[in-house]
Enzyme design. Structure first.
Site, mmCIF file in Angstrom:
data_model
loop_
_atom_site.group_PDB
_atom_site.id
_atom_site.type_symbol
_atom_site.label_atom_id
_atom_site.label_comp_id
_atom_site.label_asym_id
_atom_site.label_seq_id
_atom_site.Cartn_x
_atom_site.Cartn_y
_atom_site.Cartn_z
ATOM 1 C CB SER A 8 -0.917 -0.001 1.208
ATOM 2 O OG SER A 8 -1.590 -1.227 1.285
HETATM 3 C C1 LIG Z 1 -3.435 -3.844 -0.252
HETATM 4 S S1 LIG Z 1 -2.926 -5.490 -0.165
HETATM 5 C C2 LIG Z 1 -2.201 -5.597 1.436
HETATM 6 C C3 LIG Z 1 -0.909 -4.867 1.598
HETATM 7 C C4 LIG Z 1 -0.016 -5.504 2.625
HETATM 8 N N1 LIG Z 1 -0.491 -5.332 3.972
HETATM 9 C C5 LIG Z 1 1.426 -5.066 2.500
HETATM 10 O O1 LIG Z 1 2.021 -4.610 3.483
HETATM 11 O O2 LIG Z 1 1.982 -5.221 1.412
HETATM 12 C C6 LIG Z 1 -4.443 -6.357 0.084
HETATM 13 C C7 LIG Z 1 -4.273 -7.860 0.191
HETATM 14 O O3 LIG Z 1 -5.481 -8.397 0.716
HETATM 15 C C8 LIG Z 1 -5.609 -9.700 0.202
HETATM 16 N N2 LIG Z 1 -6.984 -10.181 0.418
HETATM 17 C C9 LIG Z 1 -8.100 -9.924 -0.292
HETATM 18 N N3 LIG Z 1 -9.159 -10.573 0.241
HETATM 19 C C10 LIG Z 1 -8.687 -11.259 1.327
HETATM 20 C C11 LIG Z 1 -9.288 -12.111 2.289
HETATM 21 N N4 LIG Z 1 -10.591 -12.425 2.272
HETATM 22 N N5 LIG Z 1 -8.496 -12.639 3.252
HETATM 23 C C12 LIG Z 1 -7.173 -12.349 3.302
HETATM 24 N N6 LIG Z 1 -6.552 -11.544 2.406
HETATM 25 C C13 LIG Z 1 -7.305 -10.995 1.443
HETATM 26 C C14 LIG Z 1 -5.209 -9.541 -1.254
HETATM 27 O O4 LIG Z 1 -4.858 -10.800 -1.799
HETATM 28 C C15 LIG Z 1 -4.032 -8.564 -1.128
HETATM 29 O O5 LIG Z 1 -2.821 -9.266 -1.083
#
Ligand SMILES: C[S@@+](CC[C@H](N)C(=O)[O-])C[C@H]1O[C@@H](n2cnc3c(N)ncnc32)[C@H](O)[C@@H]1O
Length: 393
Positions: free
Chosen positions: A94
């Site tokens: 992010s």
């Molecule tokens: C914006 S990214 C997170 C950024 C991360 N915290 C970082 O430091 O790089 C959002 C993530 O949420 C994951 N995601 C989406 N739906 C999800 C779910 N139901 N459970 C867990 N992860 C999920 C996506 O695969 C994606 O990798």
């Protein structure tokens, strides 16, 4: 090369401090220690000729070798940009100002036990591990198996083998390591999961980007338990990608809808109603206070009609959209949208321009929510698991 990386990281941290995103020494130290580039193997960059499409943008894929960093990509990795690391389904690291803001809002302490939904690259998990130290514990979940495989491997190689990276739907939380002092979601959520509430310790809190309108319009909500109740307050803004899996919903309007609207020429541009002049000006000015105060109001009172916050805009599934800019309101649909927007501005004025902290939120489980509360200063948002009651002080 080591000197180039260390200078680049220092410059990056300096900028995060200057922007007011890093406020405390502990968050600053974490950002100085964790090397974001070691958690990235490729990035997708915005490029009109790129062969990939994601969330309304065209993207090109660029490989990155953390052991022999390409200097141009290194600069991008330590810029203020989010890094797109997967498409369809998406994943990213992010925007650094948002990561730093959320870390400050989490008020982490040594020894804390934290659950993160949305591991992505593991960058935020590593930053949190630095703060909670070896006596603390981080569990981070991602729904994409290949994201988890890469993140686990790169975290290990970067010295963060103690972080538990779990491949599952984060909607279930991770009861094995509960109770948690903090639950943080780094993905946009259309609801709070009842499992997160169950797994949260009685003195802890959650930090959830909770959707209050269009896809990506996710004010940050601090949620805590008070006896049997689940209470909340707005503490910031965010624009995350949307959660997949059990909590996922069909988005209206979606990122693609928004990109499509904004790429068209407006039907007409009308002069700004007075109330919006201040809102538009405050977006340009540093404080942004009027603008920021108006947004949760638009999301709650405007029947979830907030479209996005940059620029502030208003959406009606049937009528179209109106986008507020400095020089006027751009209309992409029915003329009556202008009156709707104006009435909302007048109502906000009548209620005394309530800001973030004027809102008191409560989340009642839908299956035992009982009667819908009524009152001139009370609104209700029906979600899948919870009924959100929003009251103005
Ligand atoms: C914006 S990214 C997170 C950024 C991360 N915290 C970082 O430091 O790089 C959002 C993530 O949420 C994951 N995601 C989406 N739906 C999800 C779910 N139901 N459970 C867990 N992860 C999920 C996506 O695969 C994606 O990798």
């Amino acid at each position: 090369m080591a000197q180039v990386v260390s200078d680049t990281v220092r410059q990056y941290v300096k900028e995060l401090k200057e922007r007011g995103a890093i406020k405390t020494r502990q968050v600053e130290c974490a950002f100085l220690r964790v090397e974001r580039h070691k958690l990235v193997e490729w990035v997708y960059l915005k490029d009109d000729k790129g062969e990939f499409e994601c969330e309304g943008w065209r993207l090109a894929k660029r490989k990155f070798d953390p052991r022999k960093p390409d200097l141009e990509l290194l600069k991008i990795i330590y810029s203020m940009r989010p890094l797109s690391t997967r498409v369809n389904p998406p994943s990213s690291s992010s925007e650094p100002t948002l990561v730093a803001n959320m870390l400050e809002l989490l008020e982490l302490k040594k020894g804390m036990n934290v659950l993160e939904i949305g591991a992505g690259t593991g960058y935020n998990a590593a930053l949190m591990q630095e703060i909670v130290g070896s006596s603390g514990h981080i569990t981070t979940i991602d729904i994409q198996d290949d994201v988890v495989e890469q993140t686990r491997r790169l975290l290990q190689a970067s010295g963060y083998a103690e972080i538990e990276v779990i491949a599952t739907d984060g909607a279930e939380g991770f009861p094995e390591n509960a109770p948690y002092d903090r639950v943080i979601a780094t993905v946009g959520c259309p609801d709070v999961s009842p499992r997160w509430a169950e797994q949260l310790g009685s003195n802890g809190f959650m930090l959830i980007p909770l959707q209050h309108g269009a896809e990506g319009f996710n004010p940050l909500v601090h949620i805590w338990k008070e006896e049997e109740r689940l209470l909340g307050k707005f503490v910031g803004l965010s624009g995350f990608m949307s959660i997949q899996g059990k909590l996922g919903i069909e988005q209206k309007p979606s990122f693609e809808d928004i990109a499509r609207i904004c790429s068209r020429k407006p039907k007409a541009v009308h002069p700004l109603p007075d109330i919006f002049k201040e809102i538009a000006e405050s977006w340009e000015n540093k404080g942004r206070s009027e603008f920021i105060s108006f947004l949760p109001f638009m999301g709650i009172v405007g029947d979830k009609k907030a479209l996005s916050f940059n620029p502030p805009s208003f959406w009606d599934g049937e009528k179209g959209a109106a986008i507020v800019a400095q020089d006027g309101v751009a209309l992409y649909g029915d003329e009556s949208l202008l009156d709707d927007l104006k009435s909302l501005g007048e109502l906000w004025e009548r209620f005394g321009r309530p800001g973030f902290l004027a809102w008191h939120l409560e989340f009642l489980p839908r299956h035992r929510a009982g009667e819908i509360p009524e009152g001139e200063r009370t609104w209700v948002i029906e979600r899948r698991f919870f009924r959100e009651i929003a009251r103005l002080a």
